[in-house]
Write an enzyme that holds these catalytic residues in place. Structure first.
Site, mmCIF file in Angstrom:
data_model
loop_
_atom_site.group_PDB
_atom_site.id
_atom_site.type_symbol
_atom_site.label_atom_id
_atom_site.label_comp_id
_atom_site.label_asym_id
_atom_site.label_seq_id
_atom_site.Cartn_x
_atom_site.Cartn_y
_atom_site.Cartn_z
ATOM 1 N N ASP A 1 85.277 27.576 100.000
ATOM 2 C CA ASP A 1 86.628 27.872 100.486
ATOM 3 C C ASP A 1 86.561 28.378 101.926
ATOM 4 O O ASP A 1 86.767 29.561 102.209
ATOM 5 C CB ASP A 1 87.292 28.899 99.576
ATOM 6 C CG ASP A 1 88.807 28.944 99.755
ATOM 7 O OD1 ASP A 1 89.304 28.294 100.698
ATOM 8 O OD2 ASP A 1 89.476 29.617 98.965
ATOM 9 N N HIS B 1 92.057 27.324 101.914
ATOM 10 C CA HIS B 1 93.446 27.418 101.446
ATOM 11 C C HIS B 1 94.344 28.112 102.460
ATOM 12 O O HIS B 1 95.566 27.933 102.440
ATOM 13 C CB HIS B 1 93.527 28.085 100.061
ATOM 14 C CG HIS B 1 93.297 29.558 100.019
ATOM 15 N ND1 HIS B 1 92.078 30.120 99.699
ATOM 16 C CD2 HIS B 1 94.135 30.605 100.212
ATOM 17 C CE1 HIS B 1 92.177 31.442 99.691
ATOM 18 N NE2 HIS B 1 93.426 31.754 100.003
ATOM 19 N N SER C 1 92.235 37.044 101.749
ATOM 20 C CA SER C 1 91.736 35.670 101.808
ATOM 21 C C SER C 1 91.364 35.334 103.244
ATOM 22 O O SER C 1 92.174 35.483 104.155
ATOM 23 C CB SER C 1 92.809 34.695 101.323
ATOM 24 O OG SER C 1 93.020 34.825 99.938
ATOM 25 N N ASP D 1 88.376 35.402 97.008
ATOM 26 C CA ASP D 1 88.948 35.598 95.678
ATOM 27 C C ASP D 1 88.442 36.908 95.091
ATOM 28 O O ASP D 1 87.602 37.592 95.668
ATOM 29 C CB ASP D 1 88.548 34.427 94.768
ATOM 30 C CG ASP D 1 89.547 34.180 93.635
ATOM 31 O OD1 ASP D 1 90.480 34.983 93.480
ATOM 32 O OD2 ASP D 1 89.389 33.187 92.918
#
Length: 725
Positions: free
Chosen positions: A218, A82, A651, A668
């Site tokens: 991720d 992300h 992150s 997260d």
């Protein structure tokens, strides 16, 4: 940071294992014996050498709102999927959908440049508290105080940035107890190397966001480049990979429950130094309003995106960010209530007040500062609704936001550089123009008009004493769906703000030149910009008051605590020490600290958000685990929990073991830990990391990424286990 911030040794303080986002300077003041007992196998001096102003922590980079880390000497950086999403989106189209399908560069020549993407490599920290405080004139009011501090910070930054490719900032700690000049090298050429399919990088989607158990991959890999001579340079075919002095080799052994880990990164903002009443307002007003306004925006973007494939891609990045903030706000509310955080802060405050009253001669100013801060908070709350909505005007509909941005730029450019808002100084112009260009990829008119319509409707519902004049002038004071829609259509039909070439021209024009265009959307943006500028002046005065009052109170809090207190997060480099462990989220439930590939397949439904890619399913069904199965789990590990003290900005943070090898990537926190921003609770303070073995399994068994695995020292015989360097 000053040594007075660390009052006690941590030798006999195991309770600090997870709590604390420690600065590089503080790490050197922690007890080496305690760190070794926790599991650190490196000397603390290897983490940071103040004489050189660098160390292993410099392998952790700031990617602009996220963190990342070097994982090779040839400029490879690992971060979150992300966090690299803007580059992925930039190169995606309905015909070449990298968001859905992922991307792997088979060679350096295939790597994709990210427009405006940059990384900052830390180089040094300097205490400048005396210089900043000394710049405030005697008898200055709060606005003058703010301006004096702001100007001195800009002067320090300007001097620091006289060296090429340097990015500096003056960071404020504990409300002004300390000011530190942060010095970093900025690399301007960043390219995408690998991104998994969205169904891996976002597996579980919003349903699993902030939740456990997770099975999300991720991660993404990017690469930093420089000019052939090693100097930072904008994108060029002649550039070469950055030569990283410090990087984290990938651990092929991974982690197990109870293992020591460190999470390094750039946590954004936490609120543990707020007074209880300040926390209470965020609980009662700010987060509920976020849920309301962003919830509506999400519904609009999702509905409009479903009508058009290209539109769905255009709104993907914005929608992703809104979803994250929206769900975070829900977690904050739930956590504040569940943990009784405001009540605990009120009790802690009362304890400090009682302690300070025993020596009023020494701490009387601190008690007065607290009362003054409470008065400031009560006064600002009177204009909350208008200020909140005016702030939202630049965050949702892209058209007005772009018009406002070029208008503010013109207004600020008329001032001397050191008197401008920091975000509009000359040093920011390349970023501003990159953003103005990059936003073209995010424009989807149908959705944008709907977002503006929703904003106008809310503004027209404000009470008479809280109106936004720009909205009243453009749309009238009474809401009519038909009239607002017609006016919005007219604004968009008559504007050139949404045309890239014209918008870039506007970025170089004066206020007079912009006005002469007689562009309706630009005119609306200009009026919004004037109101935002006036609001900035109000906030500056408040910040000046805070810088005068809060340090006195914070010094009392730290003295009364009698133990080390890590400062609130402020987007500067920090490290948190932790253990891999699960937790009990509620009565009768126990969450284990690791998830597996088999668990991921058990979640697979064939529909979003649990629709694993076919090639992943095939490898899992065939049990093609390679060397990546955990001997204890007898499966490929996917994600794991630790009790690290993290927040937004972490992150992409590297999660490393005691040898300095990368074992995971933070992405997260668990739902019960979202309100950790206001107070650390060891029972539920868990951060979520993707296991590096899952990344390696994807590259090895799914992607057959031979060149990349060789560069990472994984393929070509048995991997060589290295300590970090």
């Amino acid at each position: 940071m000053k040594k007075t911030l660390l009052l006690l040794s941590l030798v006999a303080a195991p309770a600090f294992a997870g709590e604390g986002k420690w600065t590089p300077q503080q790490v050197l003041e922690l007890s080496p014996a305690w760190l070794k007992a926790q599991g650190l196998q490196l000397p603390p001096s290897k983490l940071w050498d103040p004489k050189r102003g660098t160390g292993l922590l410099a392998g952790t980079v700031n990617t602009g709102g996220c963190s990342g880390s070097f994982i090779s000497a040839s400029g490879l950086i690992i971060t979150n999927h992300h966090c690299a999403f803007s580059i992925i989106q930039e190169h995606s189209s309905p015909q070449k959908d990298l968001i859905t399908n992922g991307f792997l560069a088979k060679s350096q020549a295939e790597e994709l440049p990210g427009k405006g993407s940059r990384v900052q490599v830390p180089r040094g920290f300097k205490d400048v508290t005396a210089e900043v405080n000394g710049a405030v004139p005697q008898g200055a009011d709060d606005l003058a105080r703010y301006k004096a501090i702001d100007r001195k910070q800009k002067e320090l930054v300007a001097e620091c940035e006289k060296r090429p490719a340097t990015r500096c900032q003056v960071a404020t700690f504990d409300g002004g107890v300390n000011y530190t000049l942060v010095d970093a090298v900025e690399l301007q050429d960043v390219r995408l190397v690998y991104a998994p399919p969205r169904a891996v990088g976002e597996y579980g989607g919003e349903e699993d966001n902030w939740m456990w158990p997770r099975h999300t991959g991720d991660f993404a890999i990017i690469r930093a480049y420089t000019a052939p001579d090693g100097a930072s340079a904008a994108f060029s075919d002649k550039n070469v990979p950055y030569k990283a002095e410090f990087f984290f080799p990938l651990s092929t052994e991974g982690v197990k429950p109870g293992d020591f880990v460190m999470v390094l990164g750039y946590p954004g903002t936490t609120f543990r130094t707020l007074l209880a009443d300040e926390m209470a307002e965020r609980q009662a007003r700010y987060y509920p309003r976020i849920r309301d306004v962003l919830g509506e925006a999400i519904r609009i973007l999702e509905a409009e995106g479903e009508k058009d494939p290209a539109g769905k891609i255009a709104v993907a990045s914005q929608l992703k960010g809104l979803h994250n903030v929206y769900k975070n706000a829900g977690g904050q509310l739930a956590g504040l209530k569940r943990g009784h955080i405001v009540e605990k802060q009120r009790d802690a405050e009362a304890g400090t007040v009682a302690w300070a009253q025993k020596d009023a001669a020494k701490w009387g100013d601190a008690l007065k500062a607290r009362e003054a801060l409470l008065a400031e908070q009560q006064e600002s709350s009177k204009t909350f609704d208008r200020e909140f909505l005016l702030n939202m005007s630049g965050r949702l509909a892209r058209g007005p936001a772009l018009a406002t941005s070029v208008s503010r730029l013109a207004m600020e450019r008329a001032k001397p550089d050191l008197e401008r808002r920091p975000e509009y100084m000359d040093r920011e112009l390349p970023r501003i123009k990159d953003r103005l260009e990059r936003e073209q990829k995010n424009l989807f008119l149908a959705a944008d008009k709907a977002l503006l319509h929703a904003f106008v409707k809310r503004a027209q519902a404000l009470p008479q004493d809280a109106r936004i004049a720009a909205v009243d002038a453009a749309f009238g004071k009474t809401y009519s769906e038909k009239d607002v829609s017609a006016k919005i259509d007219s604004l968009y039909a008559g504007t050139k703000v949404l045309t890239l070439a014209e918008r870039l021209k506007m970025a170089d024009e004066s206020v007079g030149q912009l006005a002469a265009r007689r562009d309706p959307l630009l005119a609306f943006g200009m009026e919004l910009a004037k109101e935002q500028a006036a609001l900035d002046d109000t906030r500056d005065r408040r910040q000046g008051a805070s810088s005068r009052l809060r340090p006195a109170w914070r010094k009392a809090v730290m003295a009364q605590a009698g133990k080390p207190i890590a400062p609130d997060a402020n987007s500067t480099l920090r490290v948190s020490f932790a253990k891999v462990q699960g937790y009990t989220p509620r009565d009768g439930a126990l969450y284990l600290p690791q998830t597996t590939l088999t668990g991921m397949m058990q979640k697979h439904t064939g529909e979003e958000p649990f629709n694993a890619p076919e090639k992943v399913r095939a490898a899992a069904a065939a049990k093609k685990f390679g060397q990546w199965a955990d001997p204890r789990l007898k499966d490929v590990p996917v994600d794991f929990l630790a009790d690290a003290d993290t927040t937004g900005g972490n992150s992409g943070s590297p999660t490393v073991n005691g040898k300095g090898q990368l074992v995971g990537v933070n992405f997260d926190r668990v739902w019960e830990n979202v309100a950790n921003d206001f107070g650390y609770n060891p029972d539920v303070a868990r951060n979520v990391n993707v296991d590096v073995r899952y990344l390696l399994w994807q590259l090895d068994q799914v992607e057959d990424a031979d060149a990349l695995l060789r560069e990472l020292n994984i393929r070509k015989g048995k991997p060589v286990a290295k300590e970090a360097r």
